[in-house]
Motif scaffolding. Structure first.
Motif, PDB file in Angstrom:
ATOM      1  N   THR A 148       2.795  11.522  -3.114  1.00  0.00           N
ATOM      2  CA  THR A 148       3.228  12.533  -4.081  1.00  0.00           C
ATOM      3  C   THR A 148       3.124  11.984  -5.499  1.00  0.00           C
ATOM      4  OG1 THR A 148       5.545  11.838  -3.879  1.00  0.00           O
ATOM      5  CG2 THR A 148       4.805  13.650  -2.442  1.00  0.00           C
ATOM      6  N   PHE A 149       2.992  12.910  -6.439  1.00  0.00           N
ATOM      7  CA  PHE A 149       2.885  12.566  -7.848  1.00  0.00           C
ATOM      8  C   PHE A 149       4.117  13.050  -8.589  1.00  0.00           C
ATOM      9  CE2 PHE A 149      -1.341  12.199  -6.324  1.00  0.00           C
ATOM     10  CZ  PHE A 149      -2.012  11.338  -7.186  1.00  0.00           C
ATOM     11  N   THR A 150       4.523  12.295  -9.603  1.00  0.00           N
ATOM     12  CA  THR A 150       5.655  12.695 -10.433  1.00  0.00           C
ATOM     13  C   THR A 150       5.215  13.821 -11.369  1.00  0.00           C
ATOM     14  OG1 THR A 150       5.154  11.204 -12.274  1.00  0.00           O
ATOM     15  CG2 THR A 150       6.469  10.294 -10.442  1.00  0.00           C
ATOM     16  N   LYS A 151       6.160  14.364 -12.101  1.00  0.00           N
ATOM     17  CA  LYS A 151       5.823  15.417 -13.067  1.00  0.00           C
ATOM     18  C   LYS A 151       4.911  14.890 -14.182  1.00  0.00           C
ATOM     19  CE  LYS A 151      10.028  14.848 -15.778  1.00  0.00           C
ATOM     20  NZ  LYS A 151      11.223  15.476 -16.293  1.00  0.00           N
ATOM     21  N   HIS A 152       4.839  13.568 -14.337  1.00  0.00           N
ATOM     22  CA  HIS A 152       3.960  12.955 -15.342  1.00  0.00           C
ATOM     23  C   HIS A 152       2.618  12.549 -14.729  1.00  0.00           C
ATOM     24  CE1 HIS A 152       7.262  12.987 -18.130  1.00  0.00           C
ATOM     25  NE2 HIS A 152       8.012  12.354 -17.244  1.00  0.00           N
ATOM     26  N   ASN A 153       2.350  13.038 -13.510  1.00  0.00           N
ATOM     27  CA  ASN A 153       1.084  12.803 -12.805  1.00  0.00           C
ATOM     28  C   ASN A 153       0.862  11.338 -12.445  1.00  0.00           C
ATOM     29  OD1 ASN A 153      -0.572  14.644 -11.649  1.00  0.00           O
ATOM     30  ND2 ASN A 153      -2.164  14.494 -13.199  1.00  0.00           N
ATOM     31  N   THR A 154       1.947  10.629 -12.136  1.00  0.00           N
ATOM     32  CA  THR A 154       1.841   9.246 -11.698  1.00  0.00           C
ATOM     33  C   THR A 154       2.374   9.132 -10.271  1.00  0.00           C
ATOM     34  OG1 THR A 154       4.015   8.647 -12.576  1.00  0.00           O
ATOM     35  CG2 THR A 154       2.128   8.316 -14.034  1.00  0.00           C
ATOM     36  N   ILE A 155       2.080   8.007  -9.651  1.00  0.00           N
ATOM     37  CA  ILE A 155       2.540   7.716  -8.301  1.00  0.00           C
ATOM     38  C   ILE A 155       3.652   6.682  -8.404  1.00  0.00           C
ATOM     39  CG2 ILE A 155       1.871   6.683  -6.086  1.00  0.00           C
ATOM     40  CD1 ILE A 155      -1.012   7.698  -6.737  1.00  0.00           C
ATOM     41  N   ASN A 156       4.719   6.892  -7.685  1.00  0.00           N
ATOM     42  CA  ASN A 156       5.828   5.944  -7.660  1.00  0.00           C
ATOM     43  C   ASN A 156       5.389   4.737  -6.826  1.00  0.00           C
ATOM     44  OD1 ASN A 156       8.124   4.460  -7.070  1.00  0.00           O
ATOM     45  ND2 ASN A 156       9.428   6.265  -6.878  1.00  0.00           N
ATOM     46  N   LEU A 157       5.106   3.628  -7.497  1.00  0.00           N
ATOM     47  CA  LEU A 157       4.623   2.441  -6.803  1.00  0.00           C
ATOM     48  C   LEU A 157       5.685   1.841  -5.890  1.00  0.00           C
ATOM     49  CD1 LEU A 157       2.457   0.744  -9.588  1.00  0.00           C
ATOM     50  CD2 LEU A 157       1.685   2.050  -7.608  1.00  0.00           C
ATOM     51  N   ASN A 158       6.955   2.003  -6.231  1.00  0.00           N
ATOM     52  CA  ASN A 158       8.021   1.496  -5.359  1.00  0.00           C
ATOM     53  C   ASN A 158       7.973   2.163  -3.994  1.00  0.00           C
ATOM     54  OD1 ASN A 158       9.120  -0.314  -7.221  1.00  0.00           O
ATOM     55  ND2 ASN A 158      10.363   1.295  -8.147  1.00  0.00           N
ATOM     56  N   GLU A 159       7.525   3.387  -3.963  1.00  0.00           N
ATOM     57  CA  GLU A 159       7.483   4.143  -2.717  1.00  0.00           C
ATOM     58  C   GLU A 159       6.138   4.052  -1.995  1.00  0.00           C
ATOM     59  OE1 GLU A 159       8.265   8.718  -1.143  1.00  0.00           O
ATOM     60  OE2 GLU A 159       8.646   8.219  -3.245  1.00  0.00           O
ATOM     61  N   PHE A 160       5.043   4.058  -2.732  1.00  0.00           N
ATOM     62  CA  PHE A 160       3.730   4.220  -2.106  1.00  0.00           C
ATOM     63  C   PHE A 160       2.808   3.000  -2.164  1.00  0.00           C
ATOM     64  CE2 PHE A 160       5.031   8.597  -3.069  1.00  0.00           C
ATOM     65  CZ  PHE A 160       4.958   9.123  -1.784  1.00  0.00           C
ATOM     66  N   GLN A 161       3.222   1.935  -2.844  1.00  0.00           N
ATOM     67  CA  GLN A 161       2.339   0.771  -2.948  1.00  0.00           C
ATOM     68  C   GLN A 161       2.381  -0.060  -1.665  1.00  0.00           C
ATOM     69  OE1 GLN A 161       3.253  -1.964  -6.149  1.00  0.00           O
ATOM     70  NE2 GLN A 161       1.122  -2.583  -6.272  1.00  0.00           N
ATOM     71  N   SER A 162       1.206  -0.402  -1.174  1.00  0.00           N
ATOM     72  CA  SER A 162       1.095  -1.320  -0.046  1.00  0.00           C
ATOM     73  C   SER A 162       1.338  -2.718  -0.599  1.00  0.00           C
ATOM     74  CB  SER A 162      -0.304  -1.218   0.562  1.00  0.00           C
ATOM     75  OG  SER A 162      -0.442  -2.116   1.623  1.00  0.00           O
ATOM     76  N   GLN A 172      -9.648  12.609  -6.079  1.00  0.00           N
ATOM     77  CA  GLN A 172      -8.798  11.480  -5.717  1.00  0.00           C
ATOM     78  C   GLN A 172      -7.357  11.942  -5.506  1.00  0.00           C
ATOM     79  OE1 GLN A 172      -8.863   8.093  -8.386  1.00  0.00           O
ATOM     80  NE2 GLN A 172      -7.678   6.844  -6.967  1.00  0.00           N
ATOM     81  N   LYS A 173      -6.879  12.775  -6.399  1.00  0.00           N
ATOM     82  CA  LYS A 173      -5.509  13.273  -6.268  1.00  0.00           C
ATOM     83  C   LYS A 173      -5.346  14.092  -4.982  1.00  0.00           C
ATOM     84  CE  LYS A 173      -1.808  15.662  -8.643  1.00  0.00           C
ATOM     85  NZ  LYS A 173      -1.368  16.434  -9.794  1.00  0.00           N
ATOM     86  N   GLU A 174      -6.298  14.950  -4.690  1.00  0.00           N
ATOM     87  CA  GLU A 174      -6.236  15.768  -3.470  1.00  0.00           C
ATOM     88  C   GLU A 174      -6.250  14.893  -2.213  1.00  0.00           C
ATOM     89  OE1 GLU A 174      -9.354  18.701  -3.440  1.00  0.00           O
ATOM     90  OE2 GLU A 174      -8.709  19.530  -5.370  1.00  0.00           O
ATOM     91  N   VAL A 217      -6.972   3.364  -4.492  1.00  0.00           N
ATOM     92  CA  VAL A 217      -6.897   2.333  -5.525  1.00  0.00           C
ATOM     93  C   VAL A 217      -6.610   3.001  -6.869  1.00  0.00           C
ATOM     94  CG1 VAL A 217      -8.060   0.387  -6.621  1.00  0.00           C
ATOM     95  CG2 VAL A 217      -8.529   0.926  -4.217  1.00  0.00           C
ATOM     96  N   ILE A 218      -5.525   2.563  -7.495  1.00  0.00           N
ATOM     97  CA  ILE A 218      -5.080   3.145  -8.767  1.00  0.00           C
ATOM     98  C   ILE A 218      -4.756   2.034  -9.760  1.00  0.00           C
ATOM     99  CG2 ILE A 218      -4.201   5.237  -7.643  1.00  0.00           C
ATOM    100  CD1 ILE A 218      -1.380   3.998  -7.891  1.00  0.00           C
ATOM    101  N   ASN A 219      -4.371   2.413 -10.964  1.00  0.00           N
ATOM    102  CA  ASN A 219      -4.042   1.378 -11.945  1.00  0.00           C
ATOM    103  C   ASN A 219      -2.578   0.938 -11.823  1.00  0.00           C
ATOM    104  OD1 ASN A 219      -2.383   3.068 -13.584  1.00  0.00           O
ATOM    105  ND2 ASN A 219      -4.106   3.661 -14.865  1.00  0.00           N
ATOM    106  N   SER A 220      -2.220  -0.084 -12.569  1.00  0.00           N
ATOM    107  CA  SER A 220      -0.890  -0.694 -12.460  1.00  0.00           C
ATOM    108  C   SER A 220       0.233   0.201 -12.977  1.00  0.00           C
ATOM    109  CB  SER A 220      -0.864  -2.028 -13.201  1.00  0.00           C
ATOM    110  OG  SER A 220      -1.128  -1.833 -14.575  1.00  0.00           O
ATOM    111  N   LYS A 221      -0.114   1.286 -13.651  1.00  0.00           N
ATOM    112  CA  LYS A 221       0.897   2.241 -14.133  1.00  0.00           C
ATOM    113  C   LYS A 221       1.149   3.343 -13.105  1.00  0.00           C
ATOM    114  CE  LYS A 221      -0.533   1.616 -18.917  1.00  0.00           C
ATOM    115  NZ  LYS A 221      -1.160   2.283 -20.055  1.00  0.00           N
ATOM    116  N   GLY A 222       0.440   3.280 -11.982  1.00  0.00           N
ATOM    117  CA  GLY A 222       0.577   4.319 -10.965  1.00  0.00           C
ATOM    118  C   GLY A 222      -0.250   5.549 -11.276  1.00  0.00           C
ATOM    119  N   GLU A 223      -1.291   5.357 -12.076  1.00  0.00           N
ATOM    120  CA  GLU A 223      -2.128   6.480 -12.504  1.00  0.00           C
ATOM    121  C   GLU A 223      -3.527   6.384 -11.906  1.00  0.00           C
ATOM    122  OE1 GLU A 223      -0.280   6.723 -17.015  1.00  0.00           O
ATOM    123  OE2 GLU A 223      -2.131   5.614 -16.653  1.00  0.00           O
TER     124      GLU A 223
END
Length: 110
Positions: A85-99, A75-77, A57-63
């Motif tokens: 995977t995380f972007t260089k800005h330490n976010t998760i691409n919601l298009n790819e990983f969001q259920s 949580q990250k581990e 469970v993460i926030n709406s910004k993918g953080e």
């Protein structure tokens, strides 16, 4: 347990490995689109008791929203161990990983 809380627990429990959902998305699917803070409360109080995959469970910004350094890293581990995977800005691409749903419900863009 309140119906909303019960629904939140069920939704979180069913997030597949390697996927994430947002607080607001879970709240909306549980019947309270403005209940993101209630989802945080449920996670805080019931994760251990119900063995919830809280790390998905993460926030709406993918953080990751957790401020505590150790918990944030854990949580990250845990997410990375499931292939997230995380972007260089330490976010998760919601298009790819969001259920995008739960038991037939569609995600509403939260």
């Amino acid at each position: 347990m309140e119906p909303f809380t019960e629904r939140v627990v069920e939704i979180i429990r069913d997030i597949p490995k390697g996927k994430v959902m947002t607080y607001g998305q879970i709240a909306a699917l549980a019947g309270s689109p403005r209940g993101a803070r209630q989802v945080v409360r449920v996670l805080h109080t019931l994760s251990e008791k119900y063995k919830l995959p809280w790390h998905r469970v993460i926030n709406s910004k993918g953080e990751i929203s957790i401020v505590d350094y150790e918990s944030r890293n854990l949580q990250k581990e845990l997410l990375e161990s499931e292939g997230v995977t995380f972007t260089k800005h330490n976010t998760i691409n919601l298009n790819e990983f969001q259920s995008h749903g739960h038991n037939g419900f569609m995600e509403f863009g939260f």
